[in-house]
Design a protein around this motif. Structure first.
Motif, short mmCIF file in Angstrom:
data_model
loop_
_atom_site.label_atom_id
_atom_site.label_comp_id
_atom_site.label_asym_id
_atom_site.label_seq_id
_atom_site.Cartn_x
_atom_site.Cartn_y
_atom_site.Cartn_z
N GLY A 125 0.94 -1.00 0.05
CA GLY A 125 0.07 0.13 0.13
C GLY A 125 0.84 1.17 0.03
N ALA A 126 2.13 1.23 0.79
CA ALA A 126 2.92 2.36 0.70
C ALA A 126 3.34 2.68 -0.75
CB ALA A 126 3.96 2.18 1.61
N PHE A 127 3.79 1.56 -1.26
CA PHE A 127 4.09 1.73 -2.84
C PHE A 127 3.13 2.20 -3.57
CE2 PHE A 127 7.46 -1.35 -1.77
CZ PHE A 127 8.83 -0.55 -2.32
N GLY A 128 1.67 1.76 -3.42
CA GLY A 128 0.65 2.40 -4.01
C GLY A 128 0.60 4.05 -3.87
N ILE A 129 0.74 4.61 -2.60
CA ILE A 129 0.58 5.95 -2.27
C ILE A 129 1.83 6.54 -3.09
CG2 ILE A 129 1.03 7.62 -0.57
CD1 ILE A 129 -0.05 5.55 1.36
N ALA A 130 2.88 5.84 -3.35
CA ALA A 130 4.05 6.67 -3.85
C ALA A 130 4.11 6.70 -5.26
CB ALA A 130 5.34 6.00 -3.30
N LEU A 131 3.51 5.64 -5.95
CA LEU A 131 3.67 5.64 -7.25
C LEU A 131 2.40 5.95 -7.87
CD1 LEU A 131 5.52 2.04 -7.39
CD2 LEU A 131 6.37 4.30 -7.50
N PHE A 132 1.35 5.97 -7.26
CA PHE A 132 -0.06 6.31 -7.99
C PHE A 132 -0.67 7.88 -7.38
CE2 PHE A 132 0.45 1.64 -8.25
CZ PHE A 132 -0.12 1.65 -9.67
#
Length: 276
Positions: free
Chosen positions: A110-117
């Motif tokens: 989820g943290a990657f989702g916040i960062a990348l999208f």
């Protein structure tokens, strides 16, 4: 060779054995906590720097997520979130069924989702601001110009449903942050009990930090949820919310609270160490 310590003693300091056989999880916890605390502080300072350099200058955006579009500080934002996400993915829980491990892994994703999208909108209310929008460029008589009519909505959008992924990822990560503070960090191990079977005084103090951090995160979630739902349900906008950058402050409070909980877990405050 095991790179990451696992098991009930994974937060113990590295001993005198092979120092290359394990990464001190306390040190990693302190680093993660420092990144979480430092990110909103750095972005706030960056938005108030007196600079005319278009790569450094940025407006004070509505939310931390909107710094994704800042030319330099967007890299700081995405880098910090990816670092936290990577740590959560490699984090290993202590419960036998592995629920803690799986939830941490999902939160890391989820943290990657916040960062990348990226989130929706550009997050500034000033007329002129530095940004890195998603634009298609073409050359006309040797000069770079916009391809077609400029649409600020699509210019600040990775693709149509990117913001949906961002919001879903953020909701899950914030839930994880609160869950960890309330239910994981506060768990009492056998070696953290006194002769009467009660938690030691230092463990009680640490748990106070954890409960306070979890409460701050929950309050931040409720505030941001209210700001999103109430105007939608009533049809009455809240212009004062964006004008006061309240999403930024709520996210900052949640991140700082989460970071402090990890700093406590990593024994950054040495007098919170268990007696040996």
């Amino acid at each position: 060779m095991s790179l990451f310590q696992v098991g009930h003693d994974r937060y113990a300091a590295v001993g005198h054995g092979d120092k290359y056989s394990a990464i001190d999880q306390r040190a990693l916890a302190r680093v993660v906590g420092s990144v979480a605390v430092g990110l909103p502080i750095i972005l706030w300072i960056a938005s108030h720097l007196p600079s005319d350099n278009p790569y450094i200058d940025t407006c004070f955006r509505y939310s931390i997520s909107h710094f994704y579009y800042a030319p330099l500080w967007g890299t700081v934002f995405t880098g910090a979130l990816c670092f936290i996400g990577a740590y959560l993915i490699v984090y290993r829980g202590e419960d036998r069924l592995g629920a803690e491990n799986r939830l941490a892994t999902y939160a890391g994703i989820g943290a990657f989702g916040i960062a990348l999208f990226p989130t929706s909108g550009w997050g500034c209310d000033t007329e002129i601001f530095a940004a890195r929008p998603k634009l298609t460029m073409r050359l006309v008589e040797g000069a770079p110009t916009l391809d077609g009519t400029f649409d600020p909505t699509t210019a600040f959008r990775l693709f149509e449903y990117a913001s949906v992924i961002h919001y879903a990822s953020a909701a899950f990560v914030f839930f994880f942050l609160a869950w960890f503070c309330f239910f994981v960090f506060t768990a009492v191990d056998d070696d953290q009990r006194d002769a009467l079977g009660k938690p030691t005084q230092v463990k009680v103090i640490r748990n106070t930090f954890y409960y306070a951090a979890g409460s701050v995160i929950v309050l931040a979630i409720l505030a941001m949820g209210s700001a999103a739902l109430i105007p939608w349900l009533t049809g009455v906008p809240w212009p004062w919310w964006d004008a006061g950058n309240w999403t930024f402050w709520c996210e900052a409070a949640a991140l700082i609270a989460f970071g402090i909980s990890w700093l406590v877990k990593g024994r950054f405050i040495t007098w919170l160490e268990d007696e040996t």
